[in-house]
Design a protein around this motif. Structure first.
Motif, short mmCIF file in Angstrom:
data_model
loop_
_atom_site.label_atom_id
_atom_site.label_comp_id
_atom_site.label_asym_id
_atom_site.label_seq_id
_atom_site.Cartn_x
_atom_site.Cartn_y
_atom_site.Cartn_z
N ILE A 222 -2.81 -45.78 -48.42
CA ILE A 222 -3.99 -45.11 -47.88
C ILE A 222 -4.75 -46.08 -47.00
O ILE A 222 -5.03 -47.21 -47.39
CB ILE A 222 -4.91 -44.61 -49.01
N TYR A 223 -5.09 -45.64 -45.78
CA TYR A 223 -5.89 -46.45 -44.87
C TYR A 223 -7.36 -46.29 -45.25
O TYR A 223 -7.98 -45.25 -44.97
CB TYR A 223 -5.69 -46.00 -43.42
N LYS A 224 -7.91 -47.31 -45.85
CA LYS A 224 -9.26 -47.20 -46.41
C LYS A 224 -10.34 -46.86 -45.39
O LYS A 224 -11.33 -46.23 -45.71
CB LYS A 224 -9.62 -48.51 -47.12
N ASP A 225 -10.18 -47.29 -44.16
CA ASP A 225 -11.23 -47.09 -43.14
C ASP A 225 -10.95 -45.91 -42.22
O ASP A 225 -11.53 -45.82 -41.15
CB ASP A 225 -11.38 -48.37 -42.30
N SER A 226 -10.10 -45.01 -42.63
CA SER A 226 -9.71 -43.92 -41.72
C SER A 226 -10.63 -42.71 -41.78
O SER A 226 -10.45 -41.77 -41.03
CB SER A 226 -8.26 -43.49 -42.02
N TRP A 227 -11.60 -42.72 -42.66
CA TRP A 227 -12.64 -41.69 -42.68
C TRP A 227 -13.89 -42.33 -43.31
O TRP A 227 -13.81 -43.33 -44.01
CB TRP A 227 -12.20 -40.46 -43.49
N ASN B 61 -8.74 -28.10 -29.79
CA ASN B 61 -9.28 -26.76 -29.55
C ASN B 61 -9.48 -25.99 -30.86
O ASN B 61 -9.23 -24.81 -30.96
CB ASN B 61 -8.32 -25.98 -28.63
N THR B 62 -9.90 -26.71 -31.88
CA THR B 62 -10.14 -26.09 -33.17
C THR B 62 -11.38 -26.70 -33.79
O THR B 62 -11.73 -27.84 -33.51
CB THR B 62 -8.93 -26.30 -34.11
N SER B 63 -12.06 -25.93 -34.61
CA SER B 63 -13.26 -26.43 -35.29
C SER B 63 -12.90 -27.16 -36.57
O SER B 63 -13.77 -27.75 -37.22
CB SER B 63 -14.20 -25.27 -35.62
N ASN B 64 -11.62 -27.14 -36.96
CA ASN B 64 -11.20 -27.80 -38.18
C ASN B 64 -11.02 -29.29 -37.95
O ASN B 64 -10.42 -29.71 -36.96
CB ASN B 64 -9.89 -27.19 -38.70
N ILE B 65 -11.51 -30.08 -38.87
CA ILE B 65 -11.42 -31.54 -38.78
C ILE B 65 -10.30 -32.03 -39.67
O ILE B 65 -10.11 -31.56 -40.78
CB ILE B 65 -12.75 -32.19 -39.20
N ALA B 66 -9.53 -33.00 -39.18
CA ALA B 66 -8.47 -33.61 -39.97
C ALA B 66 -8.39 -35.09 -39.63
O ALA B 66 -8.72 -35.49 -38.52
CB ALA B 66 -7.12 -32.92 -39.68
N TYR B 67 -7.96 -35.88 -40.60
CA TYR B 67 -7.83 -37.32 -40.40
C TYR B 67 -6.44 -37.79 -40.79
O TYR B 67 -5.84 -37.27 -41.74
CB TYR B 67 -8.83 -38.09 -41.27
N CYS B 68 -5.94 -38.76 -40.07
CA CYS B 68 -4.75 -39.48 -40.51
C CYS B 68 -5.22 -40.53 -41.50
O CYS B 68 -5.93 -41.45 -41.12
CB CYS B 68 -4.04 -40.12 -39.33
N ILE B 69 -4.83 -40.40 -42.78
CA ILE B 69 -5.38 -41.30 -43.79
C ILE B 69 -4.34 -42.22 -44.41
O ILE B 69 -4.68 -43.04 -45.26
CB ILE B 69 -6.08 -40.51 -44.90
N GLY B 70 -3.07 -42.11 -43.98
CA GLY B 70 -2.08 -43.00 -44.58
C GLY B 70 -0.66 -42.56 -44.27
O GLY B 70 -0.43 -41.73 -43.40
N GLU B 71 0.28 -43.14 -45.02
CA GLU B 71 1.69 -42.85 -44.80
C GLU B 71 2.47 -42.96 -46.10
O GLU B 71 2.02 -43.59 -47.07
CB GLU B 71 2.27 -43.80 -43.76
N VAL B 72 3.65 -42.37 -46.10
CA VAL B 72 4.55 -42.44 -47.23
C VAL B 72 5.40 -43.70 -47.12
O VAL B 72 5.88 -44.03 -46.03
CB VAL B 72 5.47 -41.20 -47.29
N VAL B 73 5.57 -44.40 -48.23
CA VAL B 73 6.34 -45.66 -48.24
C VAL B 73 7.33 -45.64 -49.40
O VAL B 73 7.20 -44.85 -50.34
CB VAL B 73 5.41 -46.87 -48.35
N ASP B 74 8.31 -46.53 -49.33
CA ASP B 74 9.21 -46.73 -50.46
C ASP B 74 8.45 -47.41 -51.61
O ASP B 74 7.54 -48.23 -51.39
CB ASP B 74 10.39 -47.61 -50.05
N GLY B 75 8.82 -47.07 -52.83
CA GLY B 75 8.08 -47.57 -53.99
C GLY B 75 7.22 -46.45 -54.54
O GLY B 75 7.12 -45.39 -53.94
N GLU B 76 6.61 -46.68 -55.70
CA GLU B 76 5.83 -45.62 -56.31
C GLU B 76 4.36 -46.00 -56.45
O GLU B 76 4.01 -47.17 -56.34
CB GLU B 76 6.42 -45.28 -57.69
#
Length: 406
Positions: free
Chosen positions: A334-339, A386-401
């Protein structure tokens, strides 16, 4: 008639948002946007009832079985400044997980956000929940118009994680002595929530239980049923390392973690009527902001393709909920500073001296729904201005759990 909530206007004034055009980790300063519900409710819908047994812990355990737990007293001496935890507030997440593990031995197949029942070429998807000890704040603030939205949201947001469109909702309302005017306010909120989720309020139950509940108090529960084609189920099985996590903003605490919130309130010098530091609303208004219903937004994103998994961020936060949608061997960064974390969470953490790890396992921290999508889909979602909906890129999937933060 739209359900009224006095805090909505102020909340939307103090919170703004923007869409990130890329999914590169960076340090940014952003806020989220919550728009007040404006849907009308139909007078044709049956005015039936709501909500449930003893107010249980608002924790959604790792599994579909929902469990009520005891609460600790909220009083605390003024000179105690030690770190607070959810367990201190009477909610034992690990005990809940252990119960679900045992239930799974007797009823195999549980573990998702909703239960799937085969019906021809489709699945019926069902979910049930309450609003936990947020009800205690409704009693204290006198804000009853939106608690029904919370009730609907907690179930429909769960079943939409499978890609299911909600069909109908039923509720249960229990009280010591029926106050018709108060019950009507709550039911109007439920109807408003059903309108937002595009589903019908099909029925319900009202129960008067003298000597069981305190005078003037009530409890709520409900469940939703939806439907999805078998070949369209979102189940996370095709998630791979490198997929992108898209976060949809919350309106605040939503309906989880309020046992801990109330412990923090007991420690705070602020009252529910005082202004929340860093926001143009009172503390009570910020805490009572209704849970966002993500159904229409999520189904729209699913229809455009590339959505592989969806996690509803309830009790357990990122730490417990995101891994529930991953195949074995995969985890998340998770990118801590992405929101921007909303002020109410900063207040909870500061006053309660709550550790970062505890905050991330108890609260949504400003992100109420996480979608796992392909890189191509992430670019489309984040570039769609062109949408009123807000979304953020907050991270990525990685190997490991597990879930890590960087």
């Amino acid at each position: 008639m739209a359900t009224s909530f006095g805090a909505n206007t102020d909340i939307t004034k103090c919170i703004t948002g923007s869409i990130r055009p890329s999914c590169q980790k960076s340090s940014i300063s952003q806020h989220y946007l919550w728009r007040s519900p404006s849907g009308r409710f139909s007078k044709k819908l049956p005015l039936l009832s709501l909500a449930a047994g003893e107010v249980g812990a608002e924790r959604k355990t790792k599994g579909f079985h929902i469990l009520s737990m005891s609460k600790a007293a909220t009083g605390e001496s003024a000179d105690r400044v030690e770190t607070l935890t959810y367990k201190d507030a009477g909610v034992n997440i690990d005990a809940g997980s252990e119960l679900v593990r045992r239930i799974a031995k007797m009823a195999p197949g549980i573990g998702g956000f909703g239960g799937l029942f085969p019906l021809g070429d489709s699945y019926l998807v069902a979910g049930t929940d309450g609003v936990g000890t947020k009800l205690k704040l409704a009693f204290e603030t006198g804000i009853h118009e939106t608690i029904g939205i919370d009730l609907v949201a907690m179930s429909v947001n769960d079943i939409v994680t499978s890609g299911a469109k909600p069909l109908f909702f039923l509720d249960y309302f229990a009280t010591s002595q029926l106050d018709v005017d108060l019950a009507e306010k709550v039911i109007k909120g439920i109807i408003d929530g059903c309108q937002q989720a595009d589903c019908a309020l099909l029925g319900g139950e009202t129960a008067e239980m003298p000597d069981f509940y305190a005078g003037g108090e009530y409890d709520l529960s409900g469940f939703a049923v939806g439907i999805v084609k078998k070949d369209s189920v979102i189940d996370g099985k095709n998630i791979v390392a490198g997929d992108v996590l898209i976060g949809l903003p919350s309106s605040g605490v939503h309906s989880n973690g309020f046992s801990l919130v109330r412990r923090v309130l007991a420690r705070s010098e602020l009252s529910l009527k005082d202004q929340l530091p860093g926001a143009a609303v009172t503390l009570g208004e910020a805490l009572m902001a209704p849970t966002v219903i993500y159904v229409k937004q999520v189904l729209d994103l699913i229809n455009k393709g590339g959505v592989k998994g969806i996690a509803h961020i309830t009790g357990g936060g990122f730490t417990d909920n995101i891994p529930r949608v991953f195949p074995s061997g995969l985890g998340a960064v998770i990118y801590k500073d992405s929101w921007a974390v909303p002020p109410v969470f900063k207040w909870i953490q500061e006053v309660g001296s709550v550790e970062d790890s505890e905050m991330r396992r108890t609260f949504n921290m400003g992100i109420g729904m996480v979608l796992v999508v392909s890189k191509e889909a992430s670019l489309r979602i984040l570039d769609n201005r062109n949408t009123s909906n807000i979304a953020y890129c907050i991270g990525e999937v990685v190997d490991g759990e597990g879930v890590s933060y960087g």
